[in-house]
Structure formats: structure tokens, C-alpha cells
Scaffold this active site. Structure first.
Site, PDB file in Angstrom:
ATOM      1  N   ARG A 250       0.873  -1.187   0.000  1.00  0.00           N
ATOM      2  CA  ARG A 250       0.000   0.000   0.000  1.00  0.00           C
ATOM      3  C   ARG A 250       0.902   1.226   0.000  1.00  0.00           C
ATOM      4  NH1 ARG A 250      -2.286   0.878   5.519  1.00  0.00           N
ATOM      5  NH2 ARG A 250      -0.786   2.561   5.488  1.00  0.00           N
ATOM      6  N   HIS A 254      -3.414   4.549   4.823  1.00  0.00           N
ATOM      7  CA  HIS A 254      -4.628   3.727   4.781  1.00  0.00           C
ATOM      8  C   HIS A 254      -5.767   4.471   4.071  1.00  0.00           C
ATOM      9  CE1 HIS A 254      -7.715   0.920   6.036  1.00  0.00           C
ATOM     10  NE2 HIS A 254      -8.384   1.914   6.578  1.00  0.00           N
ATOM     11  N   TYR A 263       3.989   5.025  11.558  1.00  0.00           N
ATOM     12  CA  TYR A 263       4.220   3.602  11.847  1.00  0.00           C
ATOM     13  C   TYR A 263       5.042   2.856  10.799  1.00  0.00           C
ATOM     14  CZ  TYR A 263       0.041   3.315   8.885  1.00  0.00           C
ATOM     15  OH  TYR A 263      -0.853   3.456   7.866  1.00  0.00           O
TER      16      TYR A 263
HETATM   17  C1  LIG Z   1     -15.035  -6.109  11.167  1.00  0.00           C
HETATM   18  C2  LIG Z   1     -14.189  -4.881  11.113  1.00  0.00           C
HETATM   19  N1  LIG Z   1     -13.273  -4.649  12.069  1.00  0.00           N
HETATM   20  C3  LIG Z   1     -12.502  -3.542  12.025  1.00  0.00           C
HETATM   21  C4  LIG Z   1     -12.664  -2.622  11.020  1.00  0.00           C
HETATM   22  C5  LIG Z   1     -11.809  -1.364  10.998  1.00  0.00           C
HETATM   23  N2  LIG Z   1     -10.870  -1.441   9.849  1.00  0.00           N
HETATM   24  C6  LIG Z   1     -11.123  -0.826   8.693  1.00  0.00           C
HETATM   25  S1  LIG Z   1      -9.943  -1.111   7.542  1.00  0.00           S
HETATM   26  C7  LIG Z   1      -9.037  -2.039   8.620  1.00  0.00           C
HETATM   27  C8  LIG Z   1      -7.744  -2.667   8.166  1.00  0.00           C
HETATM   28  C9  LIG Z   1      -7.929  -3.711   7.138  1.00  0.00           C
HETATM   29  O1  LIG Z   1      -6.701  -4.154   6.646  1.00  0.00           O
HETATM   30  P1  LIG Z   1      -6.598  -5.137   5.422  1.00  0.00           P
HETATM   31  O2  LIG Z   1      -7.590  -6.232   5.534  1.00  0.00           O
HETATM   32  O3  LIG Z   1      -5.182  -5.520   5.311  1.00  0.00           O
HETATM   33  O4  LIG Z   1      -7.046  -4.248   4.168  1.00  0.00           O
HETATM   34  P2  LIG Z   1      -6.367  -2.935   3.554  1.00  0.00           P
HETATM   35  O5  LIG Z   1      -7.021  -1.753   4.219  1.00  0.00           O
HETATM   36  O6  LIG Z   1      -4.908  -2.999   3.827  1.00  0.00           O
HETATM   37  O7  LIG Z   1      -6.682  -2.975   2.109  1.00  0.00           O
HETATM   38  C10 LIG Z   1      -9.677  -2.123   9.859  1.00  0.00           C
HETATM   39  C11 LIG Z   1      -9.145  -2.831  11.031  1.00  0.00           C
HETATM   40  C12 LIG Z   1     -13.642  -2.885  10.048  1.00  0.00           C
HETATM   41  N3  LIG Z   1     -13.846  -2.069   9.007  1.00  0.00           N
HETATM   42  N4  LIG Z   1     -14.384  -4.016  10.100  1.00  0.00           N
END
Ligand SMILES: Cc1ncc(C[n+]2csc(CCOP(=O)(O)OP(=O)(O)O)c2C)c(N)n1
Ligand SMILES: [Mg+2]
Length: 351
Positions: A250, A254, A263
Site C-alpha cells: 500500500r 490507509h 508507523y
Molecule cells: C469487522 C471490522 N473490524 C474492524 C474494522 C476497521 N478497519 C477498517 S480497515 C481495517 C484494516 C484492514 O486491513 P486489510 O484487511 O489488510 O485491508 P487494507 O485496508 O490494507 O486494504 C480495519 C481494522 C472494520 N472495518 N471491520
């Protein structure tokens, strides 16, 4: 600990075909290059719209464009795509108007496009929930004897969710025609992969479900198209699901609401900038003699045209009806909602 799977890669970081690798079709790759350029331009344009206050939020897929383009391009018209909030470019690569796709991130209450018409589920924000829906659609299609394949997308962080486990297990047991495509971009917001999983790789998790797991260079469009294409063919042939992990990064924070410098180290980001999927394919196609200056100009013009279309669409004020707050929740509104709706209406009339 444990055995890992090898990473499939066709093109090295400077775009050279790996030794012994059969050359991919340059015409198809050139089309892929066009799509990559559009995806990159979309990421840039959406970022600018956020800064202008035209979009509420945008989770960028910069650096992951090869994953975005490949997962859409291997699907047929009748197949389904189940994307997350980060997969706007994949939905656009599937042919949905970017103005429609971005309307949710502008703050609309709906996903912006017709999921059934495009065979693209709404972008999921609750992590991994879409995987279960994807498996359900795939299983139903199989029971009905349709040839539909479902591409289910998620991130590295989402693989820690119970829903991921349930979706993989059910799909493997019932040979559901689904491809689980994990874009391992190394972070779940600020949580690095090492704090997410100590499995040898995410693809290695497939062993526990009894399905094939493949790890692929996520910045190599040629390898991705081949691996995902094979997984789709396998699903369509009734051989069940495949777990594909893309090794990618990425490049941006975020979302615009996050500061990634808190971080992760600049040196890590710079290292991944050297593995850019577009630079790599450009070098390969240039050396193959198919990416001429004329083609580059044509690609840049198409990207600018798309960006202008997005700006025009997002610049127009969205029609906003405050009473929509009360719609689409209950078929028959509760007495409290009726009272609240009347109060809102009266207040708006006074204003
Ligand atoms: C069930 C749930 N828990 C927590 C969140 C908060 N949250 C949003 S994005 C994220 C990180 C997700 O990381 P990843 O699966 O690696 O996807 P990326 O954003 O890197 O594409 C979190 C913890 C959420 N949206 N849904
Ligand atoms: Mg991630």
C-alpha cells in the site's frame, strides 16, 4: 516453521521475462497497461477530490493497480466481483462508471451502481463479511447449474477475521466456484503483517482448508493474470475454490484520515516504489517494441479524459433529500420515525 509456497513471478523488477518463462501475449499485456494507467490516474484524481472536499474519504490502491486490473480482467460478464473499500479501481476496470463508484465515498447512502446489472457487490467496509456473501452466491450458482465464478477480494488484515475462516472452509467443503484473492499490502491500517499472522504466508493457510494456495507477485500484471485466470478456470470446471495471495504494498496511507509516517519507515516505502507495477510493465512492453510513443500518448489522453469525467461528476452537487434518512429501513415506518420525519419536515419548511 511449516512449508511455504513459492511466489509466482513472470517479470522481474526491471521488466525482464524470468528465465524459462514463456512470453505472455503482448497485445493482452498492452491492454492491461492501458488499464493500469487508468487505475493510477483514478487513484490520483480521487486523492485530489478528497483534498478539495469533494470526497469524504478515499482508500487508495496506489501500488496495487496490477491486482486491481488483473482480478477484473479474468472475469466473464456473468461472473461476480465482491470488492472492499480499497477496490474502486477494480470495479472501474470491470466497466462500471467511476462517477457511480465514487458516489458512496462522497457520502451517499447507496453504493452508487446497480450491483445486479454489473455483477459487482457493493464495496464492503466491515472486514471479510463480503467473503461469506461471495461464497453464498457461488454456492447458489453451482446448485442452479450456472457457470458463474465469484472473485472475492480481501486484505491481509481481513484474513484474521472469523468470517474469512468460515468462508474458506465452507467454500472448500462444498467446492464453491470462488476465488479468494488476498491483496497482501503488508498493513491493516497501522498493524504490520508480522503482528497479523506468523503463518509462513497467507497462501499457505489454504492447506488447512484443503484448497490450493498460490502466492503471486502482486506488482506483476502478467503473473497475476495467469494465476487468477487459472483459478477462475478451475472454479468454473467445478474443481472448487483457490486462495491467491498477492505480494504487494500500500503505497499511500490507509486513507486520507491516516498518517502512515507514524508507523512505517520511508526506506520501506522507497523500496516498494522501486517495484512499481506500471514502471515494470512499461519497461517490458517498451523492450518488446509494442509500447510506442504514440501508444503512450493515447493512453495518457484516455486517462486524462477519464479524470475530467470524474471531476465533472464529483463537482456537480449530489442531490440530497434529508427525508431519505427515513427511507429503506422499515417497509412500514415505526411510529417514532413518523413523528421524527414530520418534525424534520416542519423544521426544513421553517428554515
Ligand atoms: C469487522 C471490522 N473490524 C474492524 C474494522 C476497521 N478497519 C477498517 S480497515 C481495517 C484494516 C484492514 O486491513 P486489510 O484487511 O489488510 O485491508 P487494507 O485496508 O490494507 O486494504 C480495519 C481494522 C472494520 N472495518 N471491520
Ligand atoms: Mg492490508
Amino acid at each position: 516453521m511449516g512449508t511455504d509456497v513459492a511466489t509466482v513471478r513472470f517479470l522481474d523488477e526491471s521488466g525482464r521475462l524470468r528465465e524459462g518463462q514463456e512470453a505472455p501475449d503482448p497485445t493482452a499485456l498492452l491492454d492491461g497497461y492501458r488499464q493500469l494507467a487508468l487505475a493510477r490516474r483514478l487513484n490520483e484524481q480521487a486523492g485530489a477530490l478528497v483534498r478539495q472536499g469533494r470526497l469524504a474519504v478515499y482508500p487508495s490502491s496506489r501500488g496495487q493497480e496490477a491486482c486491481q486490473v488483473a482480478c477484473a480482467s479474468v472475469l466473464g460478464d456473468g461472473d461476480w466481483l465482491f470488492p472492499t473499500y480499497r477496490d474502486t479501481a477494480a470495479i472501474v476496470a470491470r466497466g462500471v462508471d467511476p462517477v457511480e463508484v465514487l458516489s458512496m465515498l462522497r457520502g451517499d447512502w447507496h453504493c452508487g451502481y446497480d450491483p445486479a446489472a454489473h455483477r459487482v457487490a457493493p464495496q464492503a467496509t466491515p472486514l471479510a463479511t463480503q467473503l461469506l456473501h461471495a461464497v453464498g452466491v457461488a454456492h447458489a450458482a453451482r446448485l442452479k447449474g450456472e457457470g458463474t465464478v465469484v472473485m472475492a477480494l480481501c486484505g491481509d488484515g481481513a484474513t484474521s477475521e472469523g468470517d474469512f475462516h468460515e468462508a474458506c472452509n465452507f467454500a472448500a467443503v462444498f467446492a464453491a466456484p470462488v476465488v479468494f484473492f488476498v491483496q497482501n499490502n503488508k498493513y491493516a491500517i497501522s498493524v504490520p503483517l508480522a503482528r497479523q499472522s506468523v503463518a509462513p504466508s497467507l497462501a499457505a493457510k489454504a492447506v488447512g482448508y484443503g484448497m490450493p494456495g498460490v502466492r503471486v507477485d502482486g506488482n506483476d500484471l502478467a503473473a497475476l493474470t495467469s494465476v487468477l485466470g487459472d483459478a477462475v478456470a478451475r472454479a468454473r470446471a467445478g474443481e472448487g475454490p483457490t486462495l491467491v495471495e498477492a505480494d504487494t504494498y500500500r503505497m499511500e496511507a490507509h486513507t486520507n484520515a491516516d498518517d502512515a509516517t507514524r508507523y512505517r519507515a520511508d526506506a520501506e516505502v522507497r523500496e516498494w516504489a522501486g517495484r512499481d507495477p506500471i514502471v515494470r510493465l512499461r519497461a517490458h512492453l517498451g523492450a518488446a517494441g509494442v509500447l510506442t510513443e504514440d501508444v503512450e500518448r493515447e493512453v495518457a489522453a484516455a486517462a486524462e479524459e477519464m479524470a475530467a469525467h470524474v471531476r465533472a461528476g464529483m463537482g456537480a452537487e449530489a442531490p440530497a433529500d434529508p427525508e431519505e434518512l427515513f427511507a429503506h429501513v422499515y417497509a412500514t415506518p415505526t411510529p417514532q420515525l413518523v413523528v421524527q420525519r414530520a418534525a424534520l419536515r416542519a423544521e426544513l419548511e421553517e428554515a
